[in-house]
Design a protein around this motif. Structure first.
Motif, PDB file in Angstrom:
ATOM      1  N   LYS A 157       0.832  -1.203   0.000  1.00 39.85           N
ATOM      2  CA  LYS A 157       0.000   0.000   0.000  1.00 39.85           C
ATOM      3  C   LYS A 157       0.863   1.248   0.000  1.00 39.85           C
ATOM      4  O   LYS A 157       0.657   2.174  -0.800  1.00 39.85           O
ATOM      5  CB  LYS A 157      -0.910  -0.007   1.230  1.00 39.85           C
ATOM      6  N   LEU A 158       1.865   1.286   0.877  1.00 39.40           N
ATOM      7  CA  LEU A 158       2.719   2.470   0.967  1.00 39.40           C
ATOM      8  C   LEU A 158       3.609   2.608  -0.263  1.00 39.40           C
ATOM      9  O   LEU A 158       3.934   3.730  -0.677  1.00 39.40           O
ATOM     10  CB  LEU A 158       3.567   2.403   2.234  1.00 39.40           C
ATOM     11  N   LYS A 159       3.983   1.481  -0.852  1.00 41.50           N
ATOM     12  CA  LYS A 159       4.771   1.546  -2.080  1.00 41.50           C
ATOM     13  C   LYS A 159       3.946   2.146  -3.210  1.00 41.50           C
ATOM     14  O   LYS A 159       4.457   2.968  -4.011  1.00 41.50           O
ATOM     15  CB  LYS A 159       5.231   0.135  -2.461  1.00 41.50           C
ATOM     16  N   ASP A 163       4.768   5.568  -5.259  1.00 40.60           N
ATOM     17  CA  ASP A 163       4.843   5.633  -6.717  1.00 40.60           C
ATOM     18  C   ASP A 163       3.923   6.731  -7.250  1.00 40.60           C
ATOM     19  O   ASP A 163       4.290   7.488  -8.169  1.00 40.60           O
ATOM     20  CB  ASP A 163       4.463   4.284  -7.330  1.00 40.60           C
ATOM     21  N   ASP A 164       2.705   6.832  -6.690  1.00 36.44           N
ATOM     22  CA  ASP A 164       1.768   7.865  -7.130  1.00 36.44           C
ATOM     23  C   ASP A 164       2.303   9.254  -6.802  1.00 36.44           C
ATOM     24  O   ASP A 164       2.194  10.191  -7.626  1.00 36.44           O
ATOM     25  CB  ASP A 164       0.420   7.644  -6.464  1.00 36.44           C
ATOM     26  N   ALA A 165       2.883   9.420  -5.624  1.00 40.68           N
ATOM     27  CA  ALA A 165       3.438  10.723  -5.256  1.00 40.68           C
ATOM     28  C   ALA A 165       4.581  11.109  -6.177  1.00 40.68           C
ATOM     29  O   ALA A 165       4.746  12.298  -6.516  1.00 40.68           O
ATOM     30  CB  ALA A 165       3.907  10.681  -3.807  1.00 40.68           C
ATOM     31  N   GLN A 166       5.363  10.148  -6.615  1.00 43.33           N
ATOM     32  CA  GLN A 166       6.451  10.438  -7.549  1.00 43.33           C
ATOM     33  C   GLN A 166       5.911  10.899  -8.900  1.00 43.33           C
ATOM     34  O   GLN A 166       6.446  11.826  -9.526  1.00 43.33           O
ATOM     35  CB  GLN A 166       7.329   9.183  -7.715  1.00 43.33           C
ATOM     36  N   LYS A 167       4.805  10.248  -9.340  1.00 36.59           N
ATOM     37  CA  LYS A 167       4.181  10.668 -10.597  1.00 36.59           C
ATOM     38  C   LYS A 167       3.609  12.079 -10.480  1.00 36.59           C
ATOM     39  O   LYS A 167       3.712  12.881 -11.408  1.00 36.59           O
ATOM     40  CB  LYS A 167       3.086   9.689 -10.977  1.00 36.59           C
ATOM     41  N   GLN A 168       3.011  12.379  -9.333  1.00 41.33           N
ATOM     42  CA  GLN A 168       2.472  13.721  -9.136  1.00 41.33           C
ATOM     43  C   GLN A 168       3.579  14.767  -9.168  1.00 41.33           C
ATOM     44  O   GLN A 168       3.400  15.874  -9.704  1.00 41.33           O
ATOM     45  CB  GLN A 168       1.734  13.781  -7.787  1.00 41.33           C
ATOM     46  N   TYR A 169       4.703  14.427  -8.645  1.00 37.76           N
ATOM     47  CA  TYR A 169       5.830  15.356  -8.665  1.00 37.76           C
ATOM     48  C   TYR A 169       6.316  15.595 -10.094  1.00 37.76           C
ATOM     49  O   TYR A 169       6.612  16.744 -10.483  1.00 37.76           O
ATOM     50  CB  TYR A 169       6.961  14.816  -7.790  1.00 37.76           C
ATOM     51  N   GLU A 187       7.240  22.455  -5.025  1.00 45.83           N
ATOM     52  CA  GLU A 187       7.931  22.057  -3.794  1.00 45.83           C
ATOM     53  C   GLU A 187       7.045  21.176  -2.917  1.00 45.83           C
ATOM     54  O   GLU A 187       7.511  20.234  -2.271  1.00 45.83           O
ATOM     55  CB  GLU A 187       8.375  23.304  -3.037  1.00 45.83           C
ATOM     56  N   THR A 188       5.742  21.476  -2.893  1.00 49.97           N
ATOM     57  CA  THR A 188       4.817  20.644  -2.121  1.00 49.97           C
ATOM     58  C   THR A 188       4.727  19.239  -2.702  1.00 49.97           C
ATOM     59  O   THR A 188       4.710  18.241  -1.975  1.00 49.97           O
ATOM     60  CB  THR A 188       3.424  21.288  -2.093  1.00 49.97           C
ATOM     61  N   ALA A 189       4.719  19.146  -4.016  1.00 54.08           N
ATOM     62  CA  ALA A 189       4.667  17.838  -4.674  1.00 54.08           C
ATOM     63  C   ALA A 189       5.934  17.036  -4.373  1.00 54.08           C
ATOM     64  O   ALA A 189       5.893  15.807  -4.170  1.00 54.08           O
ATOM     65  CB  ALA A 189       4.483  18.024  -6.169  1.00 54.08           C
ATOM     66  N   LEU A 190       7.099  17.742  -4.361  1.00 54.89           N
ATOM     67  CA  LEU A 190       8.360  17.053  -4.040  1.00 54.89           C
ATOM     68  C   LEU A 190       8.354  16.545  -2.610  1.00 54.89           C
ATOM     69  O   LEU A 190       8.785  15.412  -2.335  1.00 54.89           O
ATOM     70  CB  LEU A 190       9.528  18.015  -4.268  1.00 54.89           C
ATOM     71  N   ALA A 191       7.868  17.337  -1.686  1.00 55.95           N
ATOM     72  CA  ALA A 191       7.826  16.901  -0.284  1.00 55.95           C
ATOM     73  C   ALA A 191       6.907  15.716  -0.107  1.00 55.95           C
ATOM     74  O   ALA A 191       7.215  14.779   0.638  1.00 55.95           O
ATOM     75  CB  ALA A 191       7.380  18.057   0.597  1.00 55.95           C
ATOM     76  N   ASN A 192       5.773  15.735  -0.803  1.00 57.20           N
ATOM     77  CA  ASN A 192       4.837  14.600  -0.698  1.00 57.20           C
ATOM     78  C   ASN A 192       5.477  13.328  -1.254  1.00 57.20           C
ATOM     79  O   ASN A 192       5.310  12.226  -0.703  1.00 57.20           O
ATOM     80  CB  ASN A 192       3.551  14.926  -1.454  1.00 57.20           C
ATOM     81  N   ALA A 193       6.247  13.461  -2.345  1.00 61.21           N
ATOM     82  CA  ALA A 193       6.890  12.288  -2.940  1.00 61.21           C
ATOM     83  C   ALA A 193       7.938  11.699  -2.000  1.00 61.21           C
ATOM     84  O   ALA A 193       8.032  10.487  -1.825  1.00 61.21           O
ATOM     85  CB  ALA A 193       7.517  12.673  -4.280  1.00 61.21           C
ATOM     86  N   LYS A 194       8.753  12.575  -1.403  1.00 60.27           N
ATOM     87  CA  LYS A 194       9.775  12.102  -0.468  1.00 60.27           C
ATOM     88  C   LYS A 194       9.147  11.459   0.773  1.00 60.27           C
ATOM     89  O   LYS A 194       9.638  10.433   1.271  1.00 60.27           O
ATOM     90  CB  LYS A 194      10.674  13.253  -0.059  1.00 60.27           C
ATOM     91  N   ALA A 196       6.187  10.008   1.015  1.00 61.49           N
ATOM     92  CA  ALA A 196       5.589   8.718   0.660  1.00 61.49           C
ATOM     93  C   ALA A 196       6.664   7.657   0.460  1.00 61.49           C
ATOM     94  O   ALA A 196       6.498   6.486   0.850  1.00 61.49           O
ATOM     95  CB  ALA A 196       4.754   8.874  -0.600  1.00 61.49           C
ATOM     96  N   GLN A 197       7.789   8.051  -0.142  1.00 58.53           N
ATOM     97  CA  GLN A 197       8.870   7.087  -0.338  1.00 58.53           C
ATOM     98  C   GLN A 197       9.479   6.655   0.997  1.00 58.53           C
ATOM     99  O   GLN A 197       9.815   5.485   1.183  1.00 58.53           O
ATOM    100  CB  GLN A 197       9.945   7.705  -1.232  1.00 58.53           C
ATOM    101  N   ALA A 198       9.630   7.584   1.913  1.00 56.50           N
ATOM    102  CA  ALA A 198      10.160   7.235   3.231  1.00 56.50           C
ATOM    103  C   ALA A 198       9.228   6.273   3.959  1.00 56.50           C
ATOM    104  O   ALA A 198       9.686   5.334   4.612  1.00 56.50           O
ATOM    105  CB  ALA A 198      10.363   8.503   4.050  1.00 56.50           C
ATOM    106  N   ALA A 199       7.940   6.488   3.864  1.00 56.14           N
ATOM    107  CA  ALA A 199       6.978   5.577   4.493  1.00 56.14           C
ATOM    108  C   ALA A 199       7.069   4.193   3.879  1.00 56.14           C
ATOM    109  O   ALA A 199       6.995   3.169   4.576  1.00 56.14           O
ATOM    110  CB  ALA A 199       5.568   6.145   4.367  1.00 56.14           C
ATOM    111  N   ALA A 200       7.253   4.148   2.542  1.00 59.03           N
ATOM    112  CA  ALA A 200       7.381   2.851   1.874  1.00 59.03           C
ATOM    113  C   ALA A 200       8.666   2.148   2.304  1.00 59.03           C
ATOM    114  O   ALA A 200       8.685   0.930   2.522  1.00 59.03           O
ATOM    115  CB  ALA A 200       7.344   3.054   0.350  1.00 59.03           C
ATOM    116  N   ASP A 201       9.746   2.924   2.444  1.00 58.20           N
ATOM    117  CA  ASP A 201      11.012   2.320   2.907  1.00 58.20           C
ATOM    118  C   ASP A 201      10.887   1.776   4.318  1.00 58.20           C
ATOM    119  O   ASP A 201      11.428   0.708   4.633  1.00 58.20           O
ATOM    120  CB  ASP A 201      12.124   3.368   2.836  1.00 58.20           C
ATOM    121  N   ALA A 202      10.192   2.500   5.191  1.00 56.90           N
ATOM    122  CA  ALA A 202       9.996   2.019   6.559  1.00 56.90           C
ATOM    123  C   ALA A 202       9.175   0.738   6.574  1.00 56.90           C
ATOM    124  O   ALA A 202       9.455  -0.194   7.343  1.00 56.90           O
ATOM    125  CB  ALA A 202       9.322   3.102   7.403  1.00 56.90           C
ATOM    126  N   ALA A 203       8.178   0.661   5.707  1.00 60.65           N
ATOM    127  CA  ALA A 203       7.367  -0.556   5.625  1.00 60.65           C
ATOM    128  C   ALA A 203       8.188  -1.726   5.096  1.00 60.65           C
ATOM    129  O   ALA A 203       8.001  -2.872   5.516  1.00 60.65           O
ATOM    130  CB  ALA A 203       6.151  -0.298   4.730  1.00 60.65           C
TER     131      ALA A 203
END
Length: 428
Positions: A157-159, A163-169, A187-194, A196-203
């Motif tokens: 789910k977090l992955k 991926d979606d946040a990266q596309k939005q960026y 800048e907001t899109a970049l922060a959201n992508a980072k 989301a990626q950090a959450a996926a890495d933690a998972a």
């Protein structure tokens, strides 16, 4: 020679006259003392007692003088000289310079080179066990798989969100180029992508805890869990034992590196200077190790570390050596006897310890001269190990008594018990 012969002839001619003179003197002495012998029958207990009481101090002084004279005579004229020096049988060696290893004896225990208790990082149920009791494992090899369904779903789910946040960026970057959104929106899109990626890495990390792998090469011990066992993220594996199930309170399994293996022991404070001096050289210190009651099997190794402080309670320093253990003959916890070759004494005189005689003045050995007579030689012992003593006070090439020294005195005549052999270290 003629003068000597004439003198001898005169001396022989005078012998009858000398014999007559001696006999006449003896007759006169007998005439003087014979009346005393005739009066011996008149001596009784009362007269003897009165004589002793009257001259007791003179008699005591006379006895002391006689005793002192006897001791002085024995000292200046030993029995070996008075009786012609009876020949005694001995065994001897000839001293020579040699190199002697300086060995320090110690006791210790076999310890593992590396040991790891495998414990869970998460609270979960054991799904599968991939190893068996006592199996050899490699670093990174999978040991246990926990129930990973929840963690897998959370990671997926977090992955997907990452991926979606990266596309939005990426879309926001295109819109900024066309001036459809501001740079703040990018800048907001970049922060959201980072984020989301950090959450996926933690998972993903959380999911990896469900796959327990070996951190080292080693041998597995007894496995303390079973498929279906609930393990908790704590210092111990919580379980219980009853009539229907078996569980444990220790780790899931312990991985122990057995090859190579270490031996840990302590060296007394008095031997530390020798130990540190050897440590500073480039030559590694060798050890020989025996375990238990088996003194025939010797394991060879090298010192890998000397502790950087002394334990004040036992006045010793800890030392650790490493031993090859390909056949797994050594196990952690075994009692070990260690012989540490700390140094080598160069060009020293070493003799059998049994050749040394102890007396109130110190230590000595008996040296045999070229006439096969012995003389005591004082020495000092600087090192002793397994029947060999390194001594000061002797020179190379001196013949010393090893056996048969019990009744020797200065000047005693000796002979060798068996024929001498050519090498200096052998019996002479």
């Amino acid at each position: 020679m003629s003068k000597i012969e004439s003198a001898l002839d005169k001396t022989v001619a005078k012998l009858p006259l000398l014999k007559g003179w001696v006999m006449s003197r003896l007759c006169k002495v007998w005439q003087k003392i014979s009346p005393a012998f005739s009066r011996l029958h008149k001596i009784d207990y009362a007269s003897t007692k009165s004589f002793v009481i009257k001259y007791k101090w003179r008699l005591l002084i006379l006895a002391i003088i006689l005793f002192a004279g006897s001791k002085a005579y024995d000292h200046f004229f030993p029995a070996s000289k008075k009786q012609g020096g009876g020949v005694q049988t001995i065994t001897s060696i000839v001293t020579e310079k040699k190199d002697i290893p300086l060995v320090i004896e110690a006791t210790g225990n076999i310890v593992s080179n590396s040991i790891v208790d495998i414990r869970p990082m998460v609270t979960n149920k054991v799904e599968k066990i991939h190893i068996k009791d006592g199996q050899e494992v490699k670093e990174g090899e999978l040991l246990f798989t926990l129930d990973n369904r929840t963690d897998t779903a959370n990671y997926e789910k977090l992955k997907a969100l990452a991926d979606d946040a990266q596309k939005q960026y990426q879309r926001a970057k295109e819109l900024v180029g066309k001036n459809f959104i501001s740079k703040a929106g990018l800048e907001t899109a970049l922060a959201n992508a980072k984020s989301a990626q950090a959450a996926a890495d933690a998972a993903r990390v959380q999911l990896s805890f469900d796959f327990i792998r070996s951190p080292i090469n080693g041998k597995a011990g007894i496995i303390n869990v079973f498929p279906g066992t609930l393990v908790q993220a704590s210092n111990t594996v919580i379980s219980a034992t009853n009539a229907s199930s078996t569980s444990t309170t220790s780790s899931m399994v312990t991985i122990t590196q057995l090859n190579p293996i270490n031996v840990q022991f302590v060296i007394p404070e008095k031997d530390i200077p020798v130990l540190l001096e050897s440590k500073q050289s480039d030559v590694p210190m060798k050890v020989q190790v025996t375990v238990g009651n088996n003194t025939q099997r010797v394991f060879n190794g090298e010192v890998i570390v000397v502790d950087n402080q002394i334990d004040p309670q036992i006045a010793a320093v800890r030392v650790k050596a490493q031993i090859p253990n390909e056949k797994y003959e050594l196990l952690p916890g075994q009692f070990a006897r260690v012989s540490l070759n700390a140094n080598t004494l160069k060009d020293v005189i070493a003799i059998p310890s049994e050749a040394i005689v102890m007396n109130p003045k110190g230590r000595l050995v008996y040296v045999v001269d070229k006439d096969d007579k012995v003389m005591p030689k004082p020495i000092t012992v600087s090192y002793e190990y397994q029947g060999t003593s390194v001594v000061n006070g002797l020179e190379p090439g001196q013949r010393i008594v090893v056996e048969g020294k019990q009744n020797l005195r200065a000047g005693s005549k000796v002979r060798e018990a068996k024929p001498a052999n050519a090498p200096a270290a052998q019996t002479k």
